[in-house]
Design an enzyme around this catalytic site. Structure first.
Site, PDB file in Angstrom:
ATOM      1  N   GLY A  48       3.686  -5.806  10.809  1.00 33.48           N
ATOM      2  CA  GLY A  48       2.759  -5.617   9.042  1.00 33.48           C
ATOM      3  C   GLY A  48       2.634  -4.109   8.029  1.00 33.48           C
ATOM      4  O   GLY A  48       4.136  -3.514   7.793  1.00 33.48           O
ATOM      5  N   ASP A  62       1.504  -1.050   9.406  1.00 34.12           N
ATOM      6  CA  ASP A  62       1.844  -0.002   9.766  1.00 34.12           C
ATOM      7  C   ASP A  62       3.201   0.506  10.064  1.00 34.12           C
ATOM      8  O   ASP A  62       3.677   1.151   9.699  1.00 34.12           O
ATOM      9  CB  ASP A  62       1.594  -0.756  11.777  1.00 34.12           C
ATOM     10  CG  ASP A  62       0.938   0.550  12.532  1.00 34.12           C
ATOM     11  OD1 ASP A  62       1.830   1.671  11.843  1.00 34.12           O
ATOM     12  OD2 ASP A  62       0.972   0.525  13.796  1.00 34.12           O
ATOM     13  N   ILE A  85       0.564  -1.542  -0.004  1.00 36.91           N
ATOM     14  CA  ILE A  85       0.055  -0.174   0.288  1.00 36.91           C
ATOM     15  C   ILE A  85       1.195   1.217   0.230  1.00 36.91           C
ATOM     16  O   ILE A  85       0.297   2.395  -0.004  1.00 36.91           O
ATOM     17  CB  ILE A  85      -0.724  -0.149   1.367  1.00 36.91           C
ATOM     18  CG1 ILE A  85      -2.022   0.800   0.601  1.00 36.91           C
ATOM     19  CG2 ILE A  85      -0.185   0.316   2.536  1.00 36.91           C
ATOM     20  CD1 ILE A  85      -3.596   0.993   1.666  1.00 36.91           C
TER      21      ILE A  85
HETATM   22  P1  ADP Z   1      -4.205  -5.779  11.432  1.00 39.32           P
HETATM   23  O1  ADP Z   1      -3.205  -5.487  13.518  1.00 39.32           O
HETATM   24  O2  ADP Z   1      -5.089  -5.013  12.063  1.00 39.32           O
HETATM   25  O3  ADP Z   1      -4.049  -7.044  11.348  1.00 39.32           O
HETATM   26  P2  ADP Z   1      -1.484  -6.072  10.022  1.00 39.32           P
HETATM   27  O4  ADP Z   1      -0.516  -5.572   9.212  1.00 39.32           O
HETATM   28  O5  ADP Z   1      -0.883  -7.246  10.884  1.00 39.32           O
HETATM   29  O6  ADP Z   1      -2.116  -5.017  10.872  1.00 39.32           O
HETATM   30  O7  ADP Z   1      -2.272  -6.689   8.702  1.00 39.32           O
HETATM   31  C1  ADP Z   1      -3.389  -6.201   8.358  1.00 39.32           C
HETATM   32  C2  ADP Z   1      -2.801  -6.880   6.539  1.00 39.32           C
HETATM   33  O8  ADP Z   1      -2.079  -5.841   6.048  1.00 39.32           O
HETATM   34  C3  ADP Z   1      -3.392  -7.665   6.173  1.00 39.32           C
HETATM   35  O9  ADP Z   1      -4.327  -8.805   5.490  1.00 39.32           O
HETATM   36  C4  ADP Z   1      -1.841  -8.081   6.120  1.00 39.32           C
HETATM   37  O10 ADP Z   1      -1.093  -9.151   5.015  1.00 39.32           O
HETATM   38  C5  ADP Z   1      -1.657  -6.627   4.988  1.00 39.32           C
HETATM   39  N1  ADP Z   1      -0.645  -6.511   5.105  1.00 39.32           N
HETATM   40  C6  ADP Z   1       0.518  -6.189   5.514  1.00 39.32           C
HETATM   41  N2  ADP Z   1       1.758  -5.157   4.909  1.00 39.32           N
HETATM   42  C7  ADP Z   1       1.051  -4.869   3.637  1.00 39.32           C
HETATM   43  C8  ADP Z   1       1.365  -3.608   3.171  1.00 39.32           C
HETATM   44  N3  ADP Z   1       3.432  -3.245   2.967  1.00 39.32           N
HETATM   45  N4  ADP Z   1       0.766  -3.104   1.840  1.00 39.32           N
HETATM   46  C9  ADP Z   1      -0.696  -3.570   2.398  1.00 39.32           C
HETATM   47  N5  ADP Z   1      -1.178  -4.678   3.383  1.00 39.32           N
HETATM   48  C10 ADP Z   1      -0.256  -5.259   4.055  1.00 39.32           C
END
Ligand code: ADP
Length: 168
Positions: A31, A33, A10
């Site tokens: 992740g 964040d 993203i």
């Molecule tokens: P949460 O704590 O809300 O579960 P995460 O970041 O662990 O947040 O995961 C939320 C979603 O973001 C997951 O489906 C993961 O595959 C996705 N994700 C992780 N990294 C990225 C990225 N760089 N861009 C988009 N989506 C991502």
């Protein structure tokens, strides 16, 4: 309003606003964040700290807006998804609230395009299919004005992409 489904990191997708799946402390994490803070640089964390100083941590289901630093965006909207705990603790309502709060904030600003990650479906373990149904229903039922033109659901993992492809 055009709804797009993308499989991407993203942080590489240009949009007026990028939604972050943050945690209540707004201090960054793993992740998506972690990726947003890494790519966007320290100004995002500084803005988050200022918000926490002023109003305290961000509650699950709520959202706040900051600069996007070096990201290809004007804003990051940080929302705190629910941690999945079996489904009987208001998780669905909180997840729906995340999408609505982000869209509320977006419609208050001059935001024409917004990208959402799959909130709560990573470390927070929300079942992916159910989360996608909630996300899509929340977006479809939102009373959009005529400013927001493009909404991207940005999937990162294959499983979410397949689920969204089926549902959209
Ligand atoms: P949460 O704590 O809300 O579960 P995460 O970041 O662990 O947040 O995961 C939320 C979603 O973001 C997951 O489906 C993961 O595959 C996705 N994700 C992780 N990294 C990225 C990225 N760089 N861009 C988009 N989506 C991502």
């Amino acid at each position: 309003m055009q709804i797009n489904l993308l499989k991407a990191d993203i942080t590489t997708v240009p949009a007026d606003a990028i939604v972050n799946a943050a945690n209540s402390s707004l201090m960054g994490g793993g992740g998506v964040d972690g990726a947003i803070h890494r790519s966007g640089g320290p100004s995002i964390l500084e803005a988050c700290k200022e918000i926490v100083r002023r109003q305290g941590p961000c509650a699950p289901g709520d959202a706040v807006i900051t600069t996007a630093g070096d990201l290809p965006a004007n804003y990051v909207i940080h929302t705190v998804g629910p941690i999945w705990n079996g489904g009987g603790h208001g998780e669905a309502e909180l997840l729906e609230s995340c999408y609505r709060c982000c869209l509320d904030i977006a419609t208050e600003r001059d935001i024409r395009s917004i990208s959402f990650p799959n909130i709560s479906t990573g470390v927070y373990r929300f079942p992916k299919r159910e989360a996608a149904e909630i996300a899509i229903a929340a977006v479809r039922s939102f009373p959009f004005g005529d400013r927001l033109e493009t909404l991207n659901f940005v999937c990162f993992d294959d499983e979410n992409q397949a689920i969204y492809e089926k549902l959209i």
